[in-house]
Design a protein around this motif. Structure first.
Motif, PDB file in Angstrom:
ATOM      1  N   LEU A 155       0.807  -1.226   0.000  1.00 13.98           N
ATOM      2  CA  LEU A 155       0.000   0.000   0.000  1.00 13.98           C
ATOM      3  C   LEU A 155       0.838   1.273   0.000  1.00 13.98           C
ATOM      4  O   LEU A 155       0.303   2.359  -0.242  1.00 13.98           O
ATOM      5  N   ARG A 156       2.136   1.180   0.251  1.00 13.53           N
ATOM      6  CA  ARG A 156       2.975   2.381   0.395  1.00 13.53           C
ATOM      7  C   ARG A 156       3.008   3.226  -0.866  1.00 13.53           C
ATOM      8  O   ARG A 156       3.213   4.438  -0.813  1.00 13.53           O
ATOM      9  N   LYS A 157       2.804   2.608  -2.028  1.00 19.15           N
ATOM     10  CA  LYS A 157       2.840   3.372  -3.273  1.00 19.15           C
ATOM     11  C   LYS A 157       1.671   4.354  -3.372  1.00 19.15           C
ATOM     12  O   LYS A 157       1.689   5.262  -4.207  1.00 19.15           O
ATOM     13  N   PHE A 158       0.662   4.204  -2.527  1.00 16.29           N
ATOM     14  CA  PHE A 158      -0.457   5.138  -2.493  1.00 16.29           C
ATOM     15  C   PHE A 158      -0.228   6.259  -1.486  1.00 16.29           C
ATOM     16  O   PHE A 158      -1.102   7.103  -1.272  1.00 16.29           O
ATOM     17  N   GLY A 159       0.940   6.279  -0.870  1.00 16.25           N
ATOM     18  CA  GLY A 159       1.256   7.263   0.161  1.00 16.25           C
ATOM     19  C   GLY A 159       1.340   6.597   1.510  1.00 16.25           C
ATOM     20  O   GLY A 159       0.517   5.733   1.839  1.00 16.25           O
ATOM     21  N   ILE A 280      14.520   0.786   3.022  1.00 20.66           N
ATOM     22  CA  ILE A 280      13.163   1.108   2.604  1.00 20.66           C
ATOM     23  C   ILE A 280      13.210   2.475   1.943  1.00 20.66           C
ATOM     24  O   ILE A 280      13.466   3.481   2.592  1.00 20.66           O
ATOM     25  N   SER A 281      12.972   2.520   0.652  1.00 19.33           N
ATOM     26  CA  SER A 281      13.081   3.773  -0.089  1.00 19.33           C
ATOM     27  C   SER A 281      12.003   4.750   0.337  1.00 19.33           C
ATOM     28  O   SER A 281      10.917   4.365   0.741  1.00 19.33           O
ATOM     29  N   GLU A 282      12.329   6.036   0.275  1.00 18.23           N
ATOM     30  CA  GLU A 282      11.357   7.064   0.622  1.00 18.23           C
ATOM     31  C   GLU A 282      10.207   7.043  -0.372  1.00 18.23           C
ATOM     32  O   GLU A 282      10.413   7.007  -1.580  1.00 18.23           O
ATOM     33  N   MET A 283       8.999   7.056   0.141  1.00 18.22           N
ATOM     34  CA  MET A 283       7.821   7.035  -0.728  1.00 18.22           C
ATOM     35  C   MET A 283       7.143   8.391  -0.674  1.00 18.22           C
ATOM     36  O   MET A 283       6.685   8.828   0.385  1.00 18.22           O
ATOM     37  N   GLU A 285       4.287  11.197  -0.928  1.00 20.93           N
ATOM     38  CA  GLU A 285       2.850  11.129  -0.733  1.00 20.93           C
ATOM     39  C   GLU A 285       2.146  11.181  -2.083  1.00 20.93           C
ATOM     40  O   GLU A 285       2.480  11.979  -2.955  1.00 20.93           O
ATOM     41  N   GLU A 286       1.154  10.311  -2.267  1.00 20.30           N
ATOM     42  CA  GLU A 286       0.448  10.220  -3.537  1.00 20.30           C
ATOM     43  C   GLU A 286      -0.401  11.468  -3.750  1.00 20.30           C
ATOM     44  O   GLU A 286      -1.257  11.803  -2.936  1.00 20.30           O
ATOM     45  N   LYS A 287      -0.144  12.160  -4.856  1.00 23.42           N
ATOM     46  CA  LYS A 287      -0.897  13.379  -5.142  1.00 23.42           C
ATOM     47  C   LYS A 287      -2.233  13.061  -5.803  1.00 23.42           C
ATOM     48  O   LYS A 287      -3.199  13.795  -5.656  1.00 23.42           O
ATOM     49  N   GLU A 288      -2.259  11.972  -6.575  1.00 30.29           N
ATOM     50  CA  GLU A 288      -3.504  11.593  -7.222  1.00 30.29           C
ATOM     51  C   GLU A 288      -4.457  11.002  -6.193  1.00 30.29           C
ATOM     52  O   GLU A 288      -4.040  10.272  -5.299  1.00 30.29           O
ATOM     53  N   LYS A 289      -5.719  11.324  -6.325  1.00 29.15           N
ATOM     54  CA  LYS A 289      -6.710  10.860  -5.360  1.00 29.15           C
ATOM     55  C   LYS A 289      -6.822   9.340  -5.405  1.00 29.15           C
ATOM     56  O   LYS A 289      -6.890   8.737  -6.469  1.00 29.15           O
ATOM     57  N   THR A 290      -6.825   8.732  -4.225  1.00 25.30           N
ATOM     58  CA  THR A 290      -6.918   7.283  -4.116  1.00 25.30           C
ATOM     59  C   THR A 290      -8.283   6.895  -3.592  1.00 25.30           C
ATOM     60  O   THR A 290      -8.749   7.418  -2.585  1.00 25.30           O
ATOM     61  N   ARG A 291      -8.928   5.970  -4.281  1.00 23.61           N
ATOM     62  CA  ARG A 291     -10.240   5.500  -3.844  1.00 23.61           C
ATOM     63  C   ARG A 291     -10.075   4.141  -3.168  1.00 23.61           C
ATOM     64  O   ARG A 291      -9.781   3.138  -3.828  1.00 23.61           O
ATOM     65  N   PHE A 292     -10.244   4.140  -1.855  1.00 28.04           N
ATOM     66  CA  PHE A 292     -10.118   2.893  -1.123  1.00 28.04           C
ATOM     67  C   PHE A 292     -11.394   2.058  -1.217  1.00 28.04           C
ATOM     68  O   PHE A 292     -11.359   0.841  -1.188  1.00 28.04           O
ATOM     69  N   ALA A 293     -12.536   2.738  -1.306  1.00 31.15           N
ATOM     70  CA  ALA A 293     -13.826   2.058  -1.189  1.00 31.15           C
ATOM     71  C   ALA A 293     -14.275   1.450  -2.517  1.00 31.15           C
ATOM     72  O   ALA A 293     -15.297   1.828  -3.072  1.00 31.15           O
ATOM     73  N   ASP A 294     -13.494   0.490  -3.035  1.00 31.75           N
ATOM     74  CA  ASP A 294     -13.964  -0.246  -4.199  1.00 31.75           C
ATOM     75  C   ASP A 294     -14.866  -1.384  -3.721  1.00 31.75           C
ATOM     76  O   ASP A 294     -15.152  -1.527  -2.539  1.00 31.75           O
ATOM     77  N   ILE A 295     -15.327  -2.205  -4.654  1.00 33.86           N
ATOM     78  CA  ILE A 295     -16.292  -3.246  -4.316  1.00 33.86           C
ATOM     79  C   ILE A 295     -15.721  -4.246  -3.312  1.00 33.86           C
ATOM     80  O   ILE A 295     -16.415  -4.716  -2.405  1.00 33.86           O
ATOM     81  N   TYR A 296     -14.421  -4.557  -3.424  1.00 32.45           N
ATOM     82  CA  TYR A 296     -13.818  -5.529  -2.517  1.00 32.45           C
ATOM     83  C   TYR A 296     -13.694  -4.960  -1.104  1.00 32.45           C
ATOM     84  O   TYR A 296     -13.863  -5.691  -0.119  1.00 32.45           O
ATOM     85  N   PHE A 297     -13.407  -3.673  -0.998  1.00 28.12           N
ATOM     86  CA  PHE A 297     -13.327  -3.022   0.307  1.00 28.12           C
ATOM     87  C   PHE A 297     -14.679  -3.090   1.019  1.00 28.12           C
ATOM     88  O   PHE A 297     -14.758  -3.407   2.208  1.00 28.12           O
ATOM     89  N   VAL A 298     -15.746  -2.808   0.271  1.00 23.89           N
ATOM     90  CA  VAL A 298     -17.096  -2.852   0.843  1.00 23.89           C
ATOM     91  C   VAL A 298     -17.447  -4.279   1.260  1.00 23.89           C
ATOM     92  O   VAL A 298     -18.020  -4.508   2.337  1.00 23.89           O
TER      93      VAL A 298
END
Length: 318
Positions: A155-159, A280-283, A285-298
């Motif tokens: 998940l780190r690639k999302f910030g 652990i490389s510095e990641m 913060e993701e500038k593009e909006k991330t949508r966590f609430a996809d169908i699998y999350f629900v």
């Protein structure tokens, strides 16, 4: 728009396995133990069952997770050693978390009973080394490899902040207990912070072991004085007790925040001083909006919610 679809899908598979597959597997294992070892004591029965449960609950999903989510696993699942100061900071963090977790558990106990008692009590009735292995060492290694290694690492690639929150949320749901979820989520966030700045999976493992190991040691200490233990168990918690615990938790929360700030500051300085790339490389913060609430999350929320709602009814019917 980005979405951690792969992680959410993996967790959906995991929760289905935890709720159904593990229960079936453990039931078969329980009957097998009783069949092949009819004279086994309750203590040894529970110990063997807990070890089998850890294997099927965590080890098998870890192997699957390495296959599905392992593209960044080598970075986070580093076994790089910790400096003495990091060890001191992490152990202090574990001790400071305990009163806060206790206060949260007291509050949640009014709404959700603790249902994890019988098997754990049987395990803890064994030798201290056995209780420590099953209740502290194995959870620290297996749970941290899965949740701070594979899940957080993917998940780190999302910030980092988003990764900390979502991995902690799943860590809370993993416990499948309304009593444990609130303090498990808080613990998950702190464990992710320690992972990020400690630069090694050893860091959250040490923190996890400190928390669980201290609780195991406390259990053995108080159980050696059965009169004091029974007196504590029979005493109802009053409003003044809750207020007292709340004040202590607030003081320890301030100390915890200061300790974590010191830990983060120390590791940032060490990275700058080293003038080399950390494992652990510095990641960014993701500038593009991330949508966590996809169908699998629900689906994951609905799965765990349905389990928590139906289990008391099923236990009553049984």
């Amino acid at each position: 728009m980005n979405s951690p679809k792969k992680v959410n899908l993996f967790m959906m598979i995991y929760f289905i396995w935890e709720i159904t597959g593990v229960q079936i597997f453990i039931t078969i294992a329980a009957y097998a133990i009783m069949y092949f070892f009819p004279d086994i004591s309750t203590k040894d029965y529970c110990i063997n069952l807990m070890i089998i449960q850890d294997a099927v609950l965590l080890l098998l999903p870890i192997l699957l997770g390495i296959k599905l989510l392992g593209e960044r696993a080598p970075e986070v699942i580093s076994l790089k050693g910790l400096s003495l100061w990091n060890i001191v900071y992490i152990v202090m963090t574990g001790f400071l978390m305990l009163p806060i977790m206790q206060f949260i558990s007291v509050i949640t106990s009014f709404f959700c009973p603790d249902t994890s008692g019988e098997i754990q009590d049987a395990v803890l009735s064994a030798d201290f080394s056995v209780g420590l292995l099953i209740m502290a060492v194995l959870p620290a290694i297996l749970e941290e490899t899965l949740f701070r290694g594979l899940i957080y690492g993917s998940l780190r690639k999302f910030g980092t902040k988003k990764a900390m929150v979502l991995s902690a949320f799943y860590f809370g749901l993993f416990h499948l207990s309304g009593y444990q979820i609130p303090y498990a989520v808080l613990s998950g966030i702190i464990l992710a912070i320690v992972t990020e700045y400690g630069g090694s999976i050893i860091a959250p493992m040490l923190l996890h072991f400190t928390i669980n190991g201290t609780q195991v040691a406390s259990y053995y200490y108080y159980s050696s004085n059965s009169a004091e233990l029974s007196e504590t168990a029979e005493t109802a918690i009053t409003v003044s007790d809750i207020a007292y615990l709340g004040i202590i938790a607030a003081v320890f929360l301030v100390l915890l925040i200061l300790t974590l700030k010191g830990f983060i500051r120390y590791n940032k300085k060490e990275r700058e001083k080293a003038k080399r790339e950390v494992f652990i490389s510095e990641m960014p913060e993701e500038k593009e909006k991330t949508r966590f609430a996809d169908i699998y999350f629900v689906i994951n929320i609905l799965l765990v919610g349905a389990y928590l709602a139906l289990m008391p009814l099923i236990e009553t019917c049984l």
